[in-house]
Motif scaffolding. Structure first.
Motif, PDB file in Angstrom:
ATOM      1  N   VAL A 136       0.831  -1.209   0.000  1.00  0.00           N
ATOM      2  CA  VAL A 136       0.000   0.000   0.000  1.00  0.00           C
ATOM      3  C   VAL A 136       0.864   1.257   0.000  1.00  0.00           C
ATOM      4  O   VAL A 136       0.632   2.188  -0.781  1.00  0.00           O
ATOM      5  N   ALA A 137       1.894   1.289   0.860  1.00  0.00           N
ATOM      6  CA  ALA A 137       2.738   2.479   0.955  1.00  0.00           C
ATOM      7  C   ALA A 137       3.497   2.736  -0.341  1.00  0.00           C
ATOM      8  O   ALA A 137       3.531   3.864  -0.849  1.00  0.00           O
ATOM      9  N   LEU A 138       4.115   1.692  -0.897  1.00  0.00           N
ATOM     10  CA  LEU A 138       4.875   1.868  -2.135  1.00  0.00           C
ATOM     11  C   LEU A 138       3.973   2.277  -3.290  1.00  0.00           C
ATOM     12  O   LEU A 138       4.362   3.095  -4.141  1.00  0.00           O
ATOM     13  N   SER A 139       2.777   1.714  -3.353  1.00  0.00           N
ATOM     14  CA  SER A 139       1.836   2.089  -4.420  1.00  0.00           C
ATOM     15  C   SER A 139       1.531   3.576  -4.363  1.00  0.00           C
ATOM     16  O   SER A 139       1.500   4.266  -5.386  1.00  0.00           O
ATOM     17  N   ALA A 140       1.310   4.077  -3.160  1.00  0.00           N
ATOM     18  CA  ALA A 140       1.025   5.502  -3.005  1.00  0.00           C
ATOM     19  C   ALA A 140       2.238   6.347  -3.367  1.00  0.00           C
ATOM     20  O   ALA A 140       2.110   7.397  -4.010  1.00  0.00           O
ATOM     21  N   PHE A 141       3.437   5.916  -2.960  1.00  0.00           N
ATOM     22  CA  PHE A 141       4.658   6.651  -3.307  1.00  0.00           C
ATOM     23  C   PHE A 141       4.821   6.757  -4.821  1.00  0.00           C
ATOM     24  O   PHE A 141       5.159   7.818  -5.354  1.00  0.00           O
ATOM     25  N   VAL A 142       4.605   5.649  -5.515  1.00  0.00           N
ATOM     26  CA  VAL A 142       4.769   5.632  -6.968  1.00  0.00           C
ATOM     27  C   VAL A 142       3.744   6.541  -7.636  1.00  0.00           C
ATOM     28  O   VAL A 142       4.073   7.294  -8.568  1.00  0.00           O
ATOM     29  N   VAL A 143       2.490   6.492  -7.188  1.00  0.00           N
ATOM     30  CA  VAL A 143       1.453   7.344  -7.765  1.00  0.00           C
ATOM     31  C   VAL A 143       1.801   8.820  -7.595  1.00  0.00           C
ATOM     32  O   VAL A 143       1.592   9.634  -8.500  1.00  0.00           O
ATOM     33  N   ASP A 144       2.354   9.185  -6.450  1.00  0.00           N
ATOM     34  CA  ASP A 144       2.725  10.577  -6.197  1.00  0.00           C
ATOM     35  C   ASP A 144       3.821  11.063  -7.141  1.00  0.00           C
ATOM     36  O   ASP A 144       3.989  12.271  -7.338  1.00  0.00           O
ATOM     37  N   ARG A 145       4.574  10.135  -7.697  1.00  0.00           N
ATOM     38  CA  ARG A 145       5.659  10.505  -8.600  1.00  0.00           C
ATOM     39  C   ARG A 145       5.358  10.056 -10.036  1.00  0.00           C
ATOM     40  O   ARG A 145       6.269   9.724 -10.808  1.00  0.00           O
ATOM     41  N   THR A 146       4.063  10.074 -10.384  1.00  0.00           N
ATOM     42  CA  THR A 146       3.638   9.613 -11.702  1.00  0.00           C
ATOM     43  C   THR A 146       4.379  10.326 -12.831  1.00  0.00           C
ATOM     44  O   THR A 146       4.766   9.705 -13.825  1.00  0.00           O
ATOM     45  N   ARG A 147       4.577  11.619 -12.700  1.00  0.00           N
ATOM     46  CA  ARG A 147       5.211  12.398 -13.765  1.00  0.00           C
ATOM     47  C   ARG A 147       6.728  12.214 -13.802  1.00  0.00           C
ATOM     48  O   ARG A 147       7.394  12.743 -14.687  1.00  0.00           O
ATOM     49  N   ARG A 148       7.260  11.484 -12.828  1.00  0.00           N
ATOM     50  CA  ARG A 148       8.721  11.308 -12.773  1.00  0.00           C
ATOM     51  C   ARG A 148       9.103   9.832 -12.711  1.00  0.00           C
ATOM     52  O   ARG A 148      10.148   9.467 -12.174  1.00  0.00           O
ATOM     53  N   LEU A 149       8.257   8.998 -13.286  1.00  0.00           N
ATOM     54  CA  LEU A 149       8.473   7.559 -13.183  1.00  0.00           C
ATOM     55  C   LEU A 149       9.715   7.084 -13.931  1.00  0.00           C
ATOM     56  O   LEU A 149      10.294   6.062 -13.586  1.00  0.00           O
ATOM     57  N   ARG A 150      10.119   7.789 -14.951  1.00  0.00           N
ATOM     58  CA  ARG A 150      11.255   7.353 -15.753  1.00  0.00           C
ATOM     59  C   ARG A 150      12.586   7.856 -15.210  1.00  0.00           C
ATOM     60  O   ARG A 150      13.638   7.550 -15.772  1.00  0.00           O
TER      61      ARG A 150
END
Length: 397
Positions: A136-150
């Motif tokens: 749950v925590a990692l999923s939220a962290f990744v979503v918060d950085r959607t524009r910087r995933l690469r």
């Protein structure tokens, strides 16, 4: 249906609570969960009837209680909007770290490991619950950085967020759960669209680290792992020389599974019933399945896992937003890795790492954690169906 399971949407157009409550759960996911729960109780009964003198039903009764409690929590969680917990990511991650550190400070030591806090009538293993909390925590962290995933910075942050609790878990020692944490993080990065070069670099780093820990460091006189841990990890590569030492458990497991042949030896299967296979109710419960019910029983259990994992992947695609897809991806990674490693170590193709078999292995923390994960999947499924219904679309199973 969306064309991509990782489309970055933030759909908060939730339907009314009354409608959510009336929507059915995923029937096939429910069937697989119930089937594995029943298989666990049926297998543990004969395998543990002589484990505790005068209490032939000790493990079965307790496992049934864990399944009922976990099932109720699963139903409650399935009716909640999983999107709401995204805002609690920092608190969830803090609970994850504090619970793991509490085990290191207050945990009960058994068989050389300090993995659980003993509570009245229950042994709490934080590393098990930590799997769902980390997802749950990692999923939220990744979503918060959607524009910087690469960006590499995102990859490093996500892997470090998983590595820190994993290192504390490995220190208990619980190598298997630590490995699960890292697999969860890697899978989320993959599903989120992390560039292949970064994923390849992570794989190369893992290979180099394992080579150092298992080969280079011991050759130089530096032991990162304890000698018995290294021997357990490598015993499956050369089982015969270790057949009376670290390889004993694995050899007995293979004998038990092979003796089951097509239809099994029934509830009086001697190897597991008389404890020739140590830990046949926890880490090596699949050996009990193979001996008691043979190839047919083992195939049925594996088919139920295939159904469970398939529905998890289907829910990943159905999810109404990126957060739901990532949560489902983390759960899929957890389930697939644990099933593959656990079954693999019982038949001698994987090292012994202490990874439990979801829903089958005895243990309250493991059972309840898995059912909480299923509850999250059901919530994602229900929300996806409700969202599609609001848009006037027909969502196929």
């Amino acid at each position: 249906m969306r064309s991509s399971p990782i489309q970055a949407t933030d759909d908060h157009s939730a339907p009314t609570g009354a409608r959510i409550f009336t929507l059915p759960l995923d029937p096939l996911l429910t069937l697989a969960t119930l089937g594995l729960a029943i298989a666990s109780v049926v297998t543990l009964g004969p395998a543990t009837q002589n484990a505790i003198a005068g209490q032939p039903g000790y493990y079965v009764h307790r496992q049934t209680i864990y399944l009922v409690v976990g099932g109720l929590l699963m139903l409650v969680l399935s009716r909640l909007d999983y999107g709401r917990i995204r805002q609690l990511k920092y608190g969830i991650y803090a609970v994850l770290m504090l619970s793991i550190l509490a085990v290191l400070g207050l945990g009960h030591t058994a068989q050389g490991a300090q993995r659980a806090i003993v509570l009245p009538g229950f042994s709490f293993q934080a590393s098990e619950l930590g799997k769902v909390l980390l997802i749950v925590a990692l999923s939220a962290f990744v979503v918060d950085r959607t524009r910087r995933l690469r960006e590499r910075d995102t990859t490093v942050r996500v892997m470090l967020a998983a590595l820190v609790p994993a290192m504390f878990v490995i220190a208990q020692p619980d190598l298997g759960s630590g490995m699960v944490y890292m697999v969860i993080a890697f899978t989320m990065l993959f599903v989120a669209g992390t560039p292949w070069r970064q994923l390849a670099a992570l794989i190369a780093l893992v290979v180099v680290s394992l080579s150092f820990v298992l080969v280079a460091a011991p050759a130089a006189g530096v032991h990162v792992l304890k000698p018995y841990e290294t021997e357990r990890l490598t015993a499956f590569l050369h089982p015969t020389p270790n057949s009376q030492k670290q390889g004993y458990q694995q050899e007995e497991s293979k004998i038990a599974i092979g003796s089951g042949q097509k239809t099994g030896r029934g509830t009086n299967a001697p190897l597991t019933r008389l404890n020739y296979v140590p830990e046949d109710h926890t880490d090596f419960v699949f050996a009990a399945v193979g001996e008691q019910y043979g190839f047919l029983g083992a195939a049925l259990v594996l088919s139920l896992y295939a159904l469970l994992i398939w529905r998890t992947l289907r829910i990943l695609v159905m999810a109404k937003d990126l957060f739901g897809s990532l949560v489902a991806a983390g759960i899929a990674a957890m389930l697939m890795f644990q099933v593959f490693v656990n079954v693999g170590m019982t038949i001698g193709i994987m090292p012994i790492t202490g990874v439990t078999l979801p829903l089958m292995s005895y243990g309250g923390s493991s059972v309840i954690t898995t059912l909480l994960a299923v509850g999250l999947l059901q919530s994602i499924y229900v929300q996806a169906r409700a969202s599609q219904a609001l848009k006037g679309r027909v969502l196929r199973y």
